[in-house]
Design a protein around this motif. Structure first.
Motif, short mmCIF file in Angstrom:
data_model
loop_
_atom_site.label_atom_id
_atom_site.label_comp_id
_atom_site.label_asym_id
_atom_site.label_seq_id
_atom_site.Cartn_x
_atom_site.Cartn_y
_atom_site.Cartn_z
N GLN A 1 66.57 2.10 -5.48
CA GLN A 1 65.24 1.87 -6.00
C GLN A 1 64.34 3.08 -5.72
OE1 GLN A 1 66.08 -0.95 -8.02
NE2 GLN A 1 63.86 -1.10 -7.75
N ASN B 1 60.88 2.18 -2.44
CA ASN B 1 61.60 1.53 -1.36
C ASN B 1 60.64 0.61 -0.60
OD1 ASN B 1 63.13 0.82 0.86
ND2 ASN B 1 63.04 2.84 1.81
N LEU B 2 60.85 -0.68 -0.66
CA LEU B 2 59.92 -1.64 -0.06
C LEU B 2 59.98 -1.64 1.46
CD1 LEU B 2 60.05 -4.66 -2.52
CD2 LEU B 2 58.66 -2.59 -2.56
N ASP C 1 55.29 2.99 -0.17
CA ASP C 1 55.83 2.37 -1.38
C ASP C 1 55.48 0.89 -1.44
OD1 ASP C 1 56.87 4.82 -1.86
OD2 ASP C 1 58.98 4.22 -1.82
N LEU C 2 55.47 0.24 -0.29
CA LEU C 2 55.13 -1.18 -0.25
C LEU C 2 53.69 -1.41 -0.70
CD1 LEU C 2 56.01 -4.06 0.46
CD2 LEU C 2 55.30 -3.61 2.82
N TYR D 1 53.58 -1.12 -4.44
CA TYR D 1 54.14 -2.34 -5.04
C TYR D 1 53.10 -3.46 -4.97
CZ TYR D 1 57.79 -5.63 -6.46
OH TYR D 1 58.54 -6.54 -7.15
N PHE E 1 56.91 -9.04 -3.01
CA PHE E 1 56.00 -8.35 -2.10
C PHE E 1 55.86 -9.11 -0.78
CE2 PHE E 1 51.72 -7.60 -0.41
CZ PHE E 1 51.78 -6.22 -0.21
N ALA F 1 58.95 -8.72 1.35
CA ALA F 1 59.04 -7.38 1.91
C ALA F 1 58.05 -7.19 3.06
CB ALA F 1 58.79 -6.33 0.82
N ARG F 2 56.84 -7.72 2.90
CA ARG F 2 55.83 -7.61 3.96
C ARG F 2 56.27 -8.36 5.21
NH1 ARG F 2 50.39 -6.28 3.58
NH2 ARG F 2 50.46 -6.88 5.76
N LYS G 1 58.98 -6.50 7.00
CA LYS G 1 58.55 -5.28 7.67
C LYS G 1 57.64 -5.57 8.85
CE LYS G 1 56.68 -0.66 6.85
NZ LYS G 1 57.86 -0.04 7.45
#
Length: 363
Positions: A174, A177-178, A183-184, A187, A211, A214-215, A218
């Protein structure tokens, strides 16, 4: 974008009518310069999966395809020739023009017919040039390049280009990248724009869910979010006294910030600013900030109004360009945004009468 094929996409129904001029809708006018007879496959994208829509035959290099209008939302599709792809956006009545050849199908091609088509071609050309010069690894990790691509795609009012970009892959990975914080955030900007402008679009819930996962992956599940956090684009302009103010610095003061795009010369301006006065008086002691950028041709008139305002009022000079309008996708004045206490763009408010209610949510 994954190479997974599904027979039909949930929530998407395309009534096909290939090569029918009497059937209004979107279409492709295409040519293979080498004059080859080939079958090209038309594929649609559904939240991470590509699926077969139809096929079209190129006879002596020429092909034409017509289909009834899809759902009310712009979309991204692609032409597949032997595993080589040309990506293109479509809307209800768009007809795109695609010219290429068989051997170099996905490299040496032209895509035209609409503004969105030219934007997608521009994005792919920039990525292709970077891949050729530096390879996939350097391209996928170049923050400045991705920001350039994002700003170009985000300016597309149809949002098809930015949806395509945020799902694009290079070298089997990708592009965005999340797991990367920058990048996050980008997005999240796409997710928020869909939530604000296209709440009923079937892609909106998908973007928000991706999203959020991914959050949480992370930062941990303790940081629950209801609305995707959105990147804050910088604005740097001077007030009536010549003092330059950065939006980021105003938003960093820790209070809720109202970002206002307006023009003091508009007939609706006095009523709009009266609403802001009311809200400002109510919440200024709680830390409310207002950053207002005005797009007026008459500098003298602007200065007279700005000098009497209690908030940060800056002017986009007649030579200042339209970058703030493009970055924030502002097509109508006045337009208002809410920036929350973390400094993230939280909400676009289309109706001025709803500004106070929106501000109250974040105080």
């Amino acid at each position: 974008m994954k190479k997974t094929y599904i027979a039909a996409a949930a929530g998407i129904a395309i009534m096909l009518g290939a090569c029918s001029h009497s059937n209004p809708g979107w279409g492709i006018d295409g040519r293979l310069n080498d004059g080859a007879d080939n079958t090209l496959y038309i594929e649609g994208f559904n939240n991470g999966n590509w699926y077969l829509v139809d096929s079209v035959k190129a006879t002596e290099g020429r092909f034409e395809y017509r289909a009834q209008a899809p759902a009310q939302y712009p979309d991204i599709m692609r032409l597949n020739l032997g595993g080589k792809y040309i990506y293109f956006p479509i809307d209800s009545v768009d007809v795109v023009s695609i010219v290429s050849d068989t051997l170099d199908f996905d490299r040496n091609y032209t895509l035209d017919g609409t503004v969105q088509a030219r934007t997608v071609k521009s994005l792919d050309s920039i990525v292709a040039a970077s891949l050729a010069a530096r390879g996939a690894e350097a391209t996928a990790t170049d923050t400045d390049l991705k920001r350039e691509l994002f700003n170009k795609a985000f300016a597309d009012p149809s949002v098809a280009s930015v949806y395509y970009l945020i799902n694009k892959s290079v070298g089997g990975r990708q592009l965005f990248n999340l797991a990367d914080a920058n990048d996050l955030r980008l997005y999240g900007a796409v997710a928020q724009r869909f939530a604000t402008e296209r709440p009923d679009d079937p892609r909106t819930a998908y973007l928000a869910a991706v999203f959020k996962r991914a959050r949480q992956g992370k930062y941990g599940t303790q940081r629950q979010i209801e609305v995707p956090e959105t990147v804050l684009f910088e604005i740097e302009r001077a007030d009536a006294k010549g003092t330059v103010h950065k939006l980021s610095e105003v938003a960093a003061k820790g209070g809720v910030t109202v970002l206002s795009f307006t023009s003091y010369g508009m007939e609706s301006s006095p009523a709009y600013n009266a609403l802001l006065f009311k809200i400002y008086d109510k919440y200024k002691d709680a830390g409310l900030q207002i950053y207002q950028i005005a797009f007026d041709e008459d500098e003298t008139s602007w200065r007279q109004t700005a000098a009497n305002l209690p908030w940060t009022a800056v002017w986009n000079t007649t030579t200042g360009g339209n970058e703030p309008l493009v970055k924030y996708n502002v097509g109508v004045l006045p337009t208002t945004f809410i920036i929350d206490r973390s400094g993230s763009l939280a909400e676009r408010v289309a109706d001025p009468a709803q500004i106070e209610k929106a501000v109250a949510k974040y105080m």
